[in-house]
Design a protein around this motif. Sequence first.
Motif, PDB file in Angstrom:
ATOM      1  N   LYS A  28      11.957 -35.197 -47.681  1.00  0.00           N
ATOM      2  CA  LYS A  28      12.675 -34.047 -48.221  1.00  0.00           C
ATOM      3  C   LYS A  28      11.825 -33.225 -49.183  1.00  0.00           C
ATOM      4  O   LYS A  28      12.318 -32.664 -50.169  1.00  0.00           O
ATOM      5  CB  LYS A  28      13.969 -34.498 -48.901  1.00  0.00           C
ATOM      6  CG  LYS A  28      14.925 -35.211 -47.964  1.00  0.00           C
ATOM      7  CD  LYS A  28      16.191 -35.649 -48.685  1.00  0.00           C
ATOM      8  CE  LYS A  28      17.149 -36.371 -47.739  1.00  0.00           C
ATOM      9  NZ  LYS A  28      18.382 -36.804 -48.425  1.00  0.00           N
ATOM     10  N   GLY A  29      10.520 -33.181 -48.900  1.00  0.00           N
ATOM     11  CA  GLY A  29       9.635 -32.310 -49.650  1.00  0.00           C
ATOM     12  C   GLY A  29       9.195 -32.825 -51.004  1.00  0.00           C
ATOM     13  O   GLY A  29       8.616 -32.061 -51.789  1.00  0.00           O
ATOM     14  N   SER A  30       9.415 -34.097 -51.309  1.00  0.00           N
ATOM     15  CA  SER A  30       9.010 -34.625 -52.600  1.00  0.00           C
ATOM     16  C   SER A  30       8.693 -36.116 -52.497  1.00  0.00           C
ATOM     17  O   SER A  30       9.452 -36.873 -51.887  1.00  0.00           O
ATOM     18  CB  SER A  30      10.103 -34.402 -53.647  1.00  0.00           C
ATOM     19  OG  SER A  30       9.738 -34.989 -54.884  1.00  0.00           O
ATOM     20  N   LEU A  31       7.572 -36.506 -53.103  1.00  0.00           N
ATOM     21  CA  LEU A  31       7.251 -37.928 -53.204  1.00  0.00           C
ATOM     22  C   LEU A  31       7.902 -38.554 -54.432  1.00  0.00           C
ATOM     23  O   LEU A  31       8.010 -39.778 -54.516  1.00  0.00           O
ATOM     24  CB  LEU A  31       5.728 -38.118 -53.305  1.00  0.00           C
ATOM     25  CG  LEU A  31       4.886 -37.713 -52.100  1.00  0.00           C
ATOM     26  CD1 LEU A  31       3.408 -37.911 -52.414  1.00  0.00           C
ATOM     27  CD2 LEU A  31       5.274 -38.516 -50.864  1.00  0.00           C
ATOM     28  N   ILE A  77       1.886 -35.514 -45.421  1.00  0.00           N
ATOM     29  CA  ILE A  77       2.683 -35.911 -44.253  1.00  0.00           C
ATOM     30  C   ILE A  77       3.931 -36.670 -44.688  1.00  0.00           C
ATOM     31  O   ILE A  77       5.051 -36.384 -44.248  1.00  0.00           O
ATOM     32  CB  ILE A  77       1.838 -36.759 -43.279  1.00  0.00           C
ATOM     33  CG1 ILE A  77       0.755 -35.905 -42.619  1.00  0.00           C
ATOM     34  CG2 ILE A  77       2.728 -37.401 -42.207  1.00  0.00           C
ATOM     35  CD1 ILE A  77      -0.232 -36.705 -41.798  1.00  0.00           C
ATOM     36  N   VAL A  78       3.733 -37.651 -45.565  1.00  0.00           N
ATOM     37  CA  VAL A  78       4.872 -38.439 -46.049  1.00  0.00           C
ATOM     38  C   VAL A  78       5.813 -37.566 -46.870  1.00  0.00           C
ATOM     39  O   VAL A  78       7.040 -37.689 -46.769  1.00  0.00           O
ATOM     40  CB  VAL A  78       4.381 -39.646 -46.872  1.00  0.00           C
ATOM     41  CG1 VAL A  78       5.552 -40.389 -47.500  1.00  0.00           C
ATOM     42  CG2 VAL A  78       3.560 -40.588 -45.999  1.00  0.00           C
ATOM     43  N   ALA A 120      -8.464 -37.744 -47.219  1.00  0.00           N
ATOM     44  CA  ALA A 120      -7.596 -38.563 -46.369  1.00  0.00           C
ATOM     45  C   ALA A 120      -6.295 -38.897 -47.084  1.00  0.00           C
ATOM     46  O   ALA A 120      -5.208 -38.860 -46.478  1.00  0.00           O
ATOM     47  CB  ALA A 120      -8.327 -39.838 -45.952  1.00  0.00           C
ATOM     48  N   THR A 121      -6.371 -39.220 -48.372  1.00  0.00           N
ATOM     49  CA  THR A 121      -5.152 -39.547 -49.121  1.00  0.00           C
ATOM     50  C   THR A 121      -4.247 -38.329 -49.240  1.00  0.00           C
ATOM     51  O   THR A 121      -3.015 -38.443 -49.127  1.00  0.00           O
ATOM     52  CB  THR A 121      -5.518 -40.070 -50.522  1.00  0.00           C
ATOM     53  OG1 THR A 121      -6.384 -41.208 -50.408  1.00  0.00           O
ATOM     54  CG2 THR A 121      -4.267 -40.488 -51.282  1.00  0.00           C
ATOM     55  N   ALA A 122      -4.823 -37.160 -49.472  1.00  0.00           N
ATOM     56  CA  ALA A 122      -4.016 -35.944 -49.576  1.00  0.00           C
ATOM     57  C   ALA A 122      -3.298 -35.655 -48.263  1.00  0.00           C
ATOM     58  O   ALA A 122      -2.105 -35.301 -48.260  1.00  0.00           O
ATOM     59  CB  ALA A 122      -4.902 -34.768 -49.970  1.00  0.00           C
ATOM     60  N   ALA A 125       0.905 -47.819 -46.258  1.00  0.00           N
ATOM     61  CA  ALA A 125       0.726 -48.312 -44.891  1.00  0.00           C
ATOM     62  C   ALA A 125      -0.294 -47.454 -44.146  1.00  0.00           C
ATOM     63  O   ALA A 125      -1.213 -47.971 -43.499  1.00  0.00           O
ATOM     64  CB  ALA A 125       2.070 -48.318 -44.157  1.00  0.00           C
ATOM     65  N   LEU A 126      -0.135 -46.141 -44.238  1.00  0.00           N
ATOM     66  CA  LEU A 126      -1.089 -45.239 -43.599  1.00  0.00           C
ATOM     67  C   LEU A 126      -2.455 -45.315 -44.264  1.00  0.00           C
ATOM     68  O   LEU A 126      -3.494 -45.210 -43.600  1.00  0.00           O
ATOM     69  CB  LEU A 126      -0.555 -43.800 -43.648  1.00  0.00           C
ATOM     70  CG  LEU A 126       0.693 -43.527 -42.806  1.00  0.00           C
ATOM     71  CD1 LEU A 126       1.235 -42.130 -43.091  1.00  0.00           C
ATOM     72  CD2 LEU A 126       0.390 -43.687 -41.323  1.00  0.00           C
ATOM     73  N   TRP A 127      -2.468 -45.534 -45.572  1.00  0.00           N
ATOM     74  CA  TRP A 127      -3.719 -45.572 -46.321  1.00  0.00           C
ATOM     75  C   TRP A 127      -4.586 -46.765 -45.901  1.00  0.00           C
ATOM     76  O   TRP A 127      -5.795 -46.648 -45.761  1.00  0.00           O
ATOM     77  CB  TRP A 127      -3.417 -45.631 -47.817  1.00  0.00           C
ATOM     78  CG  TRP A 127      -4.571 -45.297 -48.700  1.00  0.00           C
ATOM     79  CD1 TRP A 127      -4.978 -44.054 -49.097  1.00  0.00           C
ATOM     80  CD2 TRP A 127      -5.479 -46.219 -49.325  1.00  0.00           C
ATOM     81  NE1 TRP A 127      -6.077 -44.152 -49.925  1.00  0.00           N
ATOM     82  CE2 TRP A 127      -6.407 -45.457 -50.085  1.00  0.00           C
ATOM     83  CE3 TRP A 127      -5.594 -47.607 -49.324  1.00  0.00           C
ATOM     84  CZ2 TRP A 127      -7.429 -46.046 -50.827  1.00  0.00           C
ATOM     85  CZ3 TRP A 127      -6.620 -48.195 -50.059  1.00  0.00           C
ATOM     86  CH2 TRP A 127      -7.522 -47.425 -50.792  1.00  0.00           C
TER      87      TRP A 127
END
Length: 421
Positions: free
Chosen positions: A390-393, A384-385, A377-379, A137-139
């Motif tokens: 909780k610190g993990s994607l 942020i996400v 930008a992706t990083a 969504a942000l991307w």
Amino acid sequence: MDTALTAFILICAFLVLLMTPAVSFFYGGMSRKKNVGNTISMCLLALGVVGILWAVEGYSVAFDGQFAESTIGQFIGGFGQLFLNGTDTLAEDSFVGGLPDMAFAIFQGAFCMITVGIIVGAVAGRMKFGAFAAVIALWVIIVYGPLAHMVWGGGLIGGTLGALDFAGGDVVHISSGVAGLTLCLICGSRRGFGHQAYRAHNTPMVALGAFLLWFGWLGFNSGSALAMDDGVAAIAGMNTIIASAAAALSWLATEKIITGKSTLVGGCTGLVAGLVVITPAAGFVATWAALVMGIIVSPVCFLCISKLKTKLGYDDALDAFGCHGIGGILGGILTGIFCVPELSWNDMGGLLYTGDPALLIAQIEGIVITIIFVAIATAIIAFIVKACCKGSLAVTQADEGQGMDVAQHGESAYPAFDGLD
């Protein structure tokens, strides 16, 4: 209104819309059996998220002319067409003469969908479903809309530098490949990566996805001519067929030479690689150049996928970067060499025809800007996400071992039933 052009673009738009479901089957077949439903669901998520955000703000940021005379206009179009305001009529200043902006918005929105769908391949098998939804969504807002404007909306890359991208080498393939690579590095590797083999669980599904992609890609490239009266759409279509055919055979030959076997998955991957490499050049090069590009791209992508990924240790699960990122970069560079001057959108032709490196330099500059912008930008978006998750994607190793279908969705693509179904 040019009714013939409008009908042509709408048909091409609907072909491009087919590409995201197609890539879901392509990726789904390449996934493990326990992850296929999750992989397809992530592509479905791309349809939903982009379908809304493109109409809300994406189209306006990419193609509105509000900031055309200002410095900010190098990077974004404007906000005058939020919620597709004003696109329901044929205005004299429509983006393409004779084509309603609404038809153009549908066509370009389908491009955005497949771009996000391609990213799925890099993070399949371990990224949290909700985290992926937030990232894409942000991307779409921060990356895709501005990049589309920079390349196609008269901005920095396509306008100021004069780089050429016929149908999405920068905007679709390099951006999705680099975004996927960035996300897979931040997510971390899957369990057992580097120590066990990951094989496609359903090769007919892979082939189905590849063949549907091939069909939809003809609308993707031919439609990008945005005209029916100068033959460029036909040139783009023929070049698409030739490059993909050559790349499929080239991949099969490369596999046979290196591994001793030619595989269905390999041939399908080569087919897609050929489609990728010709995308930035489709309407700019002669048919012989399309043939050469198709032959070249497969060994390049094959070696990247089989050697570079292992050497550098990044877990690009289904090779989104290896196929789309590398193929898009190669296609953009070769456009600067093979572009026929009479087909160019600007006054620059390819190095082979003119002896002037100006276009090749512009192509490389555009590619470098795309890579840097998308990666940074992706990083930022991913971190942020990640902080909000909780610190993990990535899912836990226990959930990954159980399978993404059950852990993330509570269902299985291939349930085992007792008794009658």
